[in-house]
Scaffold this motif. Structure first.
Motif, short mmCIF file in Angstrom:
data_model
loop_
_atom_site.label_atom_id
_atom_site.label_comp_id
_atom_site.label_asym_id
_atom_site.label_seq_id
_atom_site.Cartn_x
_atom_site.Cartn_y
_atom_site.Cartn_z
N MET A 1 0.86 -1.08 0.00
CA MET A 1 0.09 0.03 0.03
C MET A 1 0.77 1.28 0.02
SD MET A 1 -2.66 1.26 2.81
CE MET A 1 -3.82 0.14 2.67
N ILE A 2 0.65 2.27 -0.87
CA ILE A 2 1.29 3.34 -0.88
C ILE A 2 0.25 4.56 -0.54
CG2 ILE A 2 2.58 5.16 -2.51
CD1 ILE A 2 3.15 2.54 -4.31
N VAL A 3 0.64 5.25 0.51
CA VAL A 3 -0.21 6.37 0.76
C VAL A 3 0.67 7.44 0.58
CG1 VAL A 3 -1.78 7.49 2.53
CG2 VAL A 3 -1.47 5.22 2.25
N THR A 4 0.17 8.73 -0.45
CA THR A 4 0.93 9.67 -0.70
C THR A 4 -0.15 10.84 -1.05
OG1 THR A 4 2.62 10.39 -2.11
CG2 THR A 4 1.16 9.18 -3.16
N THR A 5 0.51 12.01 -1.07
CA THR A 5 -0.12 13.23 -1.77
C THR A 5 -0.18 13.25 -3.18
OG1 THR A 5 1.66 14.80 -1.68
CG2 THR A 5 0.35 14.50 0.47
N PRO A 6 -1.04 14.10 -3.98
CA PRO A 6 -1.03 14.07 -5.22
C PRO A 6 0.38 14.68 -5.78
CG PRO A 6 -2.98 14.77 -4.40
CD PRO A 6 -2.50 14.69 -3.35
N GLU A 7 0.94 15.38 -4.90
CA GLU A 7 2.31 16.08 -5.36
C GLU A 7 3.32 15.32 -5.27
OE1 GLU A 7 -0.87 19.23 -4.46
OE2 GLU A 7 -0.05 17.51 -3.04
N LYS A 8 3.23 14.49 -4.23
CA LYS A 8 4.39 13.49 -4.14
C LYS A 8 4.10 12.15 -5.11
CE LYS A 8 8.08 11.54 -2.51
NZ LYS A 8 9.27 11.67 -2.56
N TRP A 9 3.02 12.00 -5.58
CA TRP A 9 2.76 10.84 -6.46
C TRP A 9 3.20 11.47 -7.89
CZ3 TRP A 9 2.71 5.88 -6.71
CH2 TRP A 9 2.14 5.21 -7.78
N ASP A 10 3.11 12.67 -8.18
CA ASP A 10 3.66 13.36 -9.47
C ASP A 10 4.96 13.22 -9.68
OD1 ASP A 10 3.44 15.21 -11.49
OD2 ASP A 10 3.84 16.87 -10.41
N VAL A 11 5.69 13.33 -8.49
CA VAL A 11 7.03 13.28 -8.45
C VAL A 11 7.53 11.88 -8.90
CG1 VAL A 11 9.41 13.39 -7.11
CG2 VAL A 11 7.74 15.25 -7.13
N ILE A 12 6.83 11.00 -8.05
CA ILE A 12 7.27 9.60 -8.21
C ILE A 12 6.79 8.97 -9.84
CG2 ILE A 12 6.44 7.25 -7.52
CD1 ILE A 12 5.95 8.24 -4.68
N THR A 13 5.75 9.46 -10.25
CA THR A 13 5.54 9.00 -11.50
C THR A 13 6.21 9.68 -13.01
OG1 THR A 13 3.36 10.24 -11.71
CG2 THR A 13 3.15 8.39 -11.05
N ARG A 14 6.84 10.76 -12.47
CA ARG A 14 7.70 11.74 -13.44
C ARG A 14 9.18 10.91 -13.63
NH1 ARG A 14 6.01 16.81 -15.20
NH2 ARG A 14 4.08 17.26 -14.18
N LYS A 15 9.58 10.25 -12.57
CA LYS A 15 10.99 9.65 -12.35
C LYS A 15 10.97 8.45 -13.23
CE LYS A 15 12.90 12.08 -8.33
NZ LYS A 15 13.69 11.68 -6.96
N SER A 16 11.72 8.21 -14.24
CA SER A 16 12.03 6.94 -14.91
C SER A 16 12.35 5.98 -13.94
CB SER A 16 12.68 6.98 -16.29
OG SER A 16 13.97 7.44 -15.88
N SER A 17 13.20 6.16 -13.06
CA SER A 17 13.89 5.22 -12.28
C SER A 17 12.91 4.68 -11.07
CB SER A 17 15.10 6.05 -11.49
OG SER A 17 14.68 7.08 -10.58
N ASP A 18 11.88 5.32 -10.93
CA ASP A 18 10.75 4.75 -10.02
C ASP A 18 9.56 4.19 -10.66
OD1 ASP A 18 12.03 5.73 -7.88
OD2 ASP A 18 10.96 7.89 -7.86
N MET A 19 9.76 3.83 -11.98
CA MET A 19 8.50 3.32 -12.67
C MET A 19 8.24 2.15 -12.28
SD MET A 19 7.37 4.94 -15.14
CE MET A 19 6.61 3.87 -16.40
N SER A 20 9.22 1.44 -11.41
CA SER A 20 8.80 0.06 -10.78
C SER A 20 7.81 0.22 -9.87
CB SER A 20 10.34 -0.56 -10.54
OG SER A 20 10.67 0.14 -9.56
N LEU A 21 7.87 1.27 -8.91
CA LEU A 21 7.04 1.42 -7.89
C LEU A 21 5.62 1.83 -8.53
CD1 LEU A 21 6.69 1.91 -5.06
CD2 LEU A 21 7.23 4.42 -5.06
N SER A 22 5.31 2.61 -9.46
CA SER A 22 4.13 2.73 -10.19
C SER A 22 3.71 1.65 -10.67
CB SER A 22 4.13 4.07 -11.14
OG SER A 22 5.12 3.58 -12.21
N MET A 23 4.30 0.74 -11.20
CA MET A 23 3.91 -0.42 -11.82
C MET A 23 3.34 -1.53 -10.73
SD MET A 23 4.27 -0.05 -15.11
CE MET A 23 3.83 -1.32 -15.68
N LEU A 24 3.56 -1.31 -9.58
CA LEU A 24 2.95 -2.25 -8.73
C LEU A 24 1.37 -1.80 -8.35
CD1 LEU A 24 6.09 -2.48 -6.25
CD2 LEU A 24 5.24 -4.10 -7.83
N VAL A 25 1.05 -0.59 -8.57
CA VAL A 25 -0.18 -0.12 -8.23
C VAL A 25 -1.23 -0.97 -8.89
CG1 VAL A 25 -1.76 1.97 -8.34
CG2 VAL A 25 0.75 2.27 -7.75
N LYS A 26 -2.33 -1.34 -8.33
CA LYS A 26 -3.27 -2.13 -8.70
C LYS A 26 -4.63 -1.44 -8.50
CE LYS A 26 -0.91 -5.34 -10.22
NZ LYS A 26 -0.30 -5.21 -11.44
#
Length: 69
Positions: free
Chosen positions: A1-26
């Motif tokens: 489970m990832i709990v984050t603000t929209p602004e932090k999720w924006d940073v996470i989804t913009r970084k190509s190195s963090d794509m593996s994290l966003s790919m875990l989202v169901k």
């Protein structure tokens, strides 16, 4: 489970190195969706669009608190 603000999720989804994290989202739960017509609305809309593009099999739930008087 990832709990984050929209602004932090924006940073996470913009970084190509963090794509593996966003790919875990169901399941993406978007709180305060009633703010789409507010200043943060475009940020929330862009995040949802980016997440749906990056993550092929994601479900989403939109939640808004609204009190009518």
């Amino acid at each position: 489970m990832i709990v984050t603000t929209p602004e932090k999720w924006d940073v996470i989804t913009r970084k190509s190195s963090d794509m593996s994290l966003s790919m875990l989202v169901k399941l993406l739960i978007i709180d305060e969706v009633h703010l789409l017509n507010d200043d943060r609305g475009p940020v929330i809309e862009a995040l949802v669009a980016r997440t749906l593009r990056q993550v092929k099999h994601v479900s989403y739930v939109c939640v808004a608190a609204c009190v009518l008087t």
